[in-house]
Design a protein around this motif. Structure first.
Motif, PDB file in Angstrom:
ATOM      1  N   PRO A  23     -79.544 -54.248  -9.256  1.00 20.79           N
ATOM      2  CA  PRO A  23     -79.764 -52.809  -8.939  1.00 20.79           C
ATOM      3  C   PRO A  23     -78.494 -52.191  -8.417  1.00 20.79           C
ATOM      4  CG  PRO A  23     -80.932 -54.341  -7.413  1.00 20.79           C
ATOM      5  CD  PRO A  23     -80.322 -55.042  -8.697  1.00 20.79           C
ATOM      6  N   SER A  24     -78.685 -50.882  -8.422  1.00 24.92           N
ATOM      7  CA  SER A  24     -77.567 -50.130  -7.766  1.00 24.92           C
ATOM      8  C   SER A  24     -78.023 -49.037  -6.657  1.00 24.92           C
ATOM      9  CB  SER A  24     -76.767 -49.241  -8.997  1.00 24.92           C
ATOM     10  OG  SER A  24     -77.391 -48.644  -9.858  1.00 24.92           O
ATOM     11  N   THR A  25     -79.263 -48.851  -6.716  1.00 25.26           N
ATOM     12  CA  THR A  25     -80.025 -48.025  -5.422  1.00 25.26           C
ATOM     13  C   THR A  25     -80.965 -48.880  -4.966  1.00 25.26           C
ATOM     14  OG1 THR A  25     -81.523 -47.101  -6.995  1.00 25.26           O
ATOM     15  CG2 THR A  25     -79.326 -45.939  -6.588  1.00 25.26           C
ATOM     16  N   GLU A  26     -81.543 -48.609  -3.618  1.00 32.08           N
ATOM     17  CA  GLU A  26     -82.571 -48.994  -2.795  1.00 32.08           C
ATOM     18  C   GLU A  26     -83.866 -48.899  -3.535  1.00 32.08           C
ATOM     19  OE1 GLU A  26     -82.760 -48.548   1.401  1.00 32.08           O
ATOM     20  OE2 GLU A  26     -84.823 -48.007   1.119  1.00 32.08           O
ATOM     21  N   ALA A  27     -83.959 -47.850  -4.373  1.00 30.07           N
ATOM     22  CA  ALA A  27     -85.080 -47.349  -5.117  1.00 30.07           C
ATOM     23  C   ALA A  27     -85.212 -48.364  -6.294  1.00 30.07           C
ATOM     24  CB  ALA A  27     -85.318 -45.956  -5.563  1.00 30.07           C
ATOM     25  N   GLU A  28     -84.331 -48.575  -6.854  1.00 32.65           N
ATOM     26  CA  GLU A  28     -84.373 -49.715  -8.362  1.00 32.65           C
ATOM     27  C   GLU A  28     -84.381 -50.950  -7.449  1.00 32.65           C
ATOM     28  OE1 GLU A  28     -80.744 -47.732 -11.023  1.00 32.65           O
ATOM     29  OE2 GLU A  28     -80.700 -49.959 -10.451  1.00 32.65           O
ATOM     30  N   LEU A  29     -84.017 -51.474  -6.558  1.00 32.43           N
ATOM     31  CA  LEU A  29     -84.203 -52.829  -5.812  1.00 32.43           C
ATOM     32  C   LEU A  29     -85.618 -52.868  -5.681  1.00 32.43           C
ATOM     33  CD1 LEU A  29     -83.557 -55.352  -4.690  1.00 32.43           C
ATOM     34  CD2 LEU A  29     -82.873 -54.414  -2.802  1.00 32.43           C
ATOM     35  N   ALA A  30     -86.302 -51.654  -4.932  1.00 29.83           N
ATOM     36  CA  ALA A  30     -87.715 -51.626  -4.601  1.00 29.83           C
ATOM     37  C   ALA A  30     -88.645 -51.598  -5.668  1.00 29.83           C
ATOM     38  CB  ALA A  30     -88.082 -50.036  -3.874  1.00 29.83           C
ATOM     39  N   SER A  31     -88.342 -50.840  -6.963  1.00 33.95           N
ATOM     40  CA  SER A  31     -89.255 -51.274  -7.886  1.00 33.95           C
ATOM     41  C   SER A  31     -89.135 -52.409  -8.732  1.00 33.95           C
ATOM     42  CB  SER A  31     -88.817 -50.122  -9.110  1.00 33.95           C
ATOM     43  OG  SER A  31     -87.947 -50.418  -9.796  1.00 33.95           O
ATOM     44  N   ILE A  32     -87.919 -53.111  -8.657  1.00 33.32           N
ATOM     45  CA  ILE A  32     -87.699 -54.598  -9.204  1.00 33.32           C
ATOM     46  C   ILE A  32     -88.768 -55.568  -8.263  1.00 33.32           C
ATOM     47  CG2 ILE A  32     -86.419 -56.688  -9.091  1.00 33.32           C
ATOM     48  CD1 ILE A  32     -83.978 -54.902  -9.659  1.00 33.32           C
ATOM     49  N   LEU A  33     -88.780 -55.376  -6.873  1.00 30.29           N
ATOM     50  CA  LEU A  33     -89.699 -56.475  -5.957  1.00 30.29           C
ATOM     51  C   LEU A  33     -91.013 -55.985  -6.434  1.00 30.29           C
ATOM     52  CD1 LEU A  33     -87.446 -56.093  -2.740  1.00 30.29           C
ATOM     53  CD2 LEU A  33     -87.633 -57.832  -4.536  1.00 30.29           C
ATOM     54  N   ALA A  34     -91.321 -54.708  -6.559  1.00 25.88           N
ATOM     55  CA  ALA A  34     -92.866 -54.194  -6.883  1.00 25.88           C
ATOM     56  C   ALA A  34     -93.176 -55.012  -8.067  1.00 25.88           C
ATOM     57  CB  ALA A  34     -92.909 -52.741  -6.639  1.00 25.88           C
ATOM     58  N   GLU A  35     -92.628 -54.670  -8.905  1.00 26.26           N
ATOM     59  CA  GLU A  35     -92.896 -55.155 -10.574  1.00 26.26           C
ATOM     60  C   GLU A  35     -92.973 -56.916 -10.268  1.00 26.26           C
ATOM     61  OE1 GLU A  35     -89.989 -54.199 -13.501  1.00 26.26           O
ATOM     62  OE2 GLU A  35     -90.842 -55.426 -14.975  1.00 26.26           O
ATOM     63  N   ALA A  36     -92.091 -57.514  -9.613  1.00 26.32           N
ATOM     64  CA  ALA A  36     -91.964 -58.905  -9.311  1.00 26.32           C
ATOM     65  C   ALA A  36     -93.336 -59.210  -8.715  1.00 26.32           C
ATOM     66  CB  ALA A  36     -91.020 -59.705  -8.733  1.00 26.32           C
ATOM     67  N   SER A  37     -93.580 -58.587  -7.822  1.00 25.37           N
ATOM     68  CA  SER A  37     -94.631 -58.816  -6.778  1.00 25.37           C
ATOM     69  C   SER A  37     -96.209 -58.654  -7.725  1.00 25.37           C
ATOM     70  CB  SER A  37     -94.751 -57.920  -5.857  1.00 25.37           C
ATOM     71  OG  SER A  37     -95.901 -58.412  -4.799  1.00 25.37           O
ATOM     72  N   ALA A  38     -96.347 -57.618  -8.713  1.00 25.74           N
ATOM     73  CA  ALA A  38     -97.574 -57.681  -9.265  1.00 25.74           C
ATOM     74  C   ALA A  38     -97.494 -58.950 -10.381  1.00 25.74           C
ATOM     75  CB  ALA A  38     -97.312 -56.199 -10.047  1.00 25.74           C
ATOM     76  N   ALA A  39     -96.513 -58.990 -10.896  1.00 24.54           N
ATOM     77  CA  ALA A  39     -96.565 -60.303 -12.152  1.00 24.54           C
ATOM     78  C   ALA A  39     -96.306 -61.447 -11.241  1.00 24.54           C
ATOM     79  CB  ALA A  39     -95.419 -59.805 -12.895  1.00 24.54           C
ATOM     80  N   LEU A  40     -96.217 -61.713  -9.953  1.00 22.00           N
ATOM     81  CA  LEU A  40     -96.192 -63.011  -9.348  1.00 22.00           C
ATOM     82  C   LEU A  40     -94.933 -63.686  -9.754  1.00 22.00           C
ATOM     83  CD1 LEU A  40     -99.677 -64.157  -9.022  1.00 22.00           C
ATOM     84  CD2 LEU A  40     -98.464 -62.989  -7.369  1.00 22.00           C
ATOM     85  N   ILE A  41     -93.719 -62.903  -9.982  1.00 20.06           N
ATOM     86  CA  ILE A  41     -92.509 -63.620 -10.454  1.00 20.06           C
ATOM     87  C   ILE A  41     -91.455 -63.866  -9.273  1.00 20.06           C
ATOM     88  CG2 ILE A  41     -90.649 -63.402 -11.852  1.00 20.06           C
ATOM     89  CD1 ILE A  41     -92.192 -61.304 -13.411  1.00 20.06           C
TER      90      ILE A  41
END
Ligand code: FAD
Length: 452
Positions: free
Chosen positions: A24-42
């Protein structure tokens, strides 16, 4: 944003694999990766510069998230805000323009700010300045799930924790140093990517000393060097005492033929109080090979000596990895008063039971030597792991730690239970569960099995 699926290795040769590698190149991109991983338990493993040597940045499963694009540096008077991927080399170069410097010096200058915070890195100058922990003023962190927090030094955690016993060493990076009322920065520092993702940090900068005397001092025997360490520990202004043993010198001789033939050990020193007369007197009293030793007072001289000192681990790592093995090195520290005893124990065990090549070097000022074994074959390699465990137990028995600066990652997580009881480790796991309930961040680091 996505790069490709790849196999990765760290500084010890340890390999990991991820189903996706994201940068990711921004904090917002990083946050959305972490949110997606969390929702999918990855599970998500964070990558700094991957110079770590315990497998901490090597994923076993799930996604790998590289912080490589977080490179902002903002130098102020007395501190700098740095993105997680800023390397120590870049930070030092930028600070030097303002006649300031960042004190932690783990010699591996390609290491990142995020990685060094997460391993609580230390190194040569920690003798005077302590480990990374002491130099963090604020952290910007994304928690598992993607929410952002900024923690300033002194801001206490908002949940109860018990007090865990800490070793009487000058540094320790084994697990979470829990203490009621501790602050968030102390919790995150050294947490090996298991509690949150460091996006940025405010780090303390110090004024560059007016002058520094640096030297690589050679001695005719091991005991001369060990006696000098004891004699010099209290010298005012001394900020570094690094040890190099005879086997390390032999390993380096092909690249550095100028190492004197009669040298059987060496100490690398830096002093911010360069009183030359006093040093000549000290060196004579210590029986150093003064005329054959190397001294300098410029930035260039210090860089030359740093590169020389850094060549030791580099040469060891290359040798072991080229033989098809992983780095097999110790990171144990003991209380200063037990330093000599631990050093003797290393040599007694190695000379008695280790058939292969070994070297000993490192941060003797902090009673923290690195023993590195270079096995020639699988049987020696197996024996090497047994010897390392024997060293770990002995260090703990002397009041020491199983990890002073590298962390435990995945390769050494089994050592945590040598230093802490099951109940104490459970208290650490409670913190992990509270901040990362699905055990997604840095899975396998510190705790071999997920405990959610
Ligand atoms: C030749 C050599 C010499 C070395 N000498 C020393 C030494 O003297 N002292 C010393 O302390 N170390 C030393 N090291 C080890 C290494 O350089 C340090 O452990 C360093 O702190 C790792 O930084 P990195 O950026 O490479 O982190 P990585 O190896 O990428 O990661 C280390 C850990 O931090 C986590 N992490 C990384 N970035 C973040 C982030 N932004 N947020 C959350 N978690 C994160 C990772 O998941 C992993 O668990 C040496 C290594 C080599 C190869």
């Amino acid at each position: 944003m996505e790069v490709e699926t790849i196999t990765l290795t760290d500084g010890s040769g340890y390999a990991g694999a991820a189903s996706r590698l994201l940068a990711p190149s921004t904090e917002a991109e990083l946050a959305s990766i972490l949110a997606e991983a969390s929702a999918a338990l990855i599970p998500v493993t964070i990558l700094g510069s991957r110079t770590g040597i315990t497998g901490g940045s090597m994923p076993r499963e799930g996604w790998a998230v590289s912080m490589e694009k977080f490179r902002r540096i903002d130098i102020g008077a007395g501190s700098a805000w740095c993105g997680a991927a800023v390397t120590l080399a870049d930070l030092q170069a930028a600070s030097a323009h303002t006649r300031q410097f960042y004190a932690p010096d783990p010699t591996e200058w390609t290491a990142s700010v995020g990685g060094t915070i997460n391993t609580n890195a230390s190194g040569s100058r920690s003798f005077r300045y302590g480990s990374t922990r002491r130099h963090i003023l604020a952290l910007r962190v994304l928690m598992a799930g993607g929410s952002a927090r900024t923690f300033r030094r002194g801001e206490a955690i908002d949940f109860p924790v018990p007090e865990l016993p800490l070793p009487q060493t000058t540094k320790c990076t084994a697990g979470y140093p829990l203490k009621p009322g501790m602050d968030w920065i102390d919790l995150f520092c050294g947490s090996e990517g298991t509690l949150g993702v460091v996006v940025e940090a405010e780090l303390k900068l110090l004024p560059k000393p007016e002058s520094i005397l640096a030297g690589v001092v050679f001695f005719p025997t091991l005991d001369h060097a060990l006696d000098a360490v004891e004699a010099w520990r209290g010298v005012e202004g001394l900020r570094m005492i690094e040890f190099i043993d005879h086997n390390t010198l032999d390993l380096m001789r092909p690249k550095y033929p100028e190492i004197p033939a009669g040298a059987l050990s060496g100490l690398m020193i830096e002093s911010e109080n360069p009183d030359e007369e006093a040093w000549v007197d000290r060196l004579e009293r210590a029986g150093a090979l003064i005329d054959a030793s190397w001294f300098g007072e410029t930035d260039r001289d210090r860089e030359r000596f740093r590169v020389f000192r850094h060549a030791a681990p580099e040469r060891v790592n290359e040798t072991v990895i080229s033989r098809g093995f992983l780095k097999l090195g110790s990171d144990f520290a003991v209380p200063i008063a037990r330093s000599r005893e631990m050093t003797r124990f290393y040599y007694d065990v190695l000379d008695r039971s280790w058939p292969g090549q070994y070297v000993v070097y490192g941060h003797i000022g902090d009673a923290h030597l690195h023993v590195n074994l270079m096995p020639a074959g699988p049987e020696e390699n197996r024996l090497g792991y047994q010897i390392m465990e024997e060293f770990a137990r002995h260090a703990v028995a002397l009041g020491g730690t199983v990890s002073a600066e590298h962390g435990l990652g995945k390769r050494k997580s089994h050592f945590l239970s040598l230093q802490y009881t099951a109940r104490e480790i459970e208290a650490m796991k409670d913190v992990k569960r509270r901040l990362d309930p699905h055990w997604l961040l840095g899975r396998g680091n510190l705790f071999p099995e997920p405990g959610h």
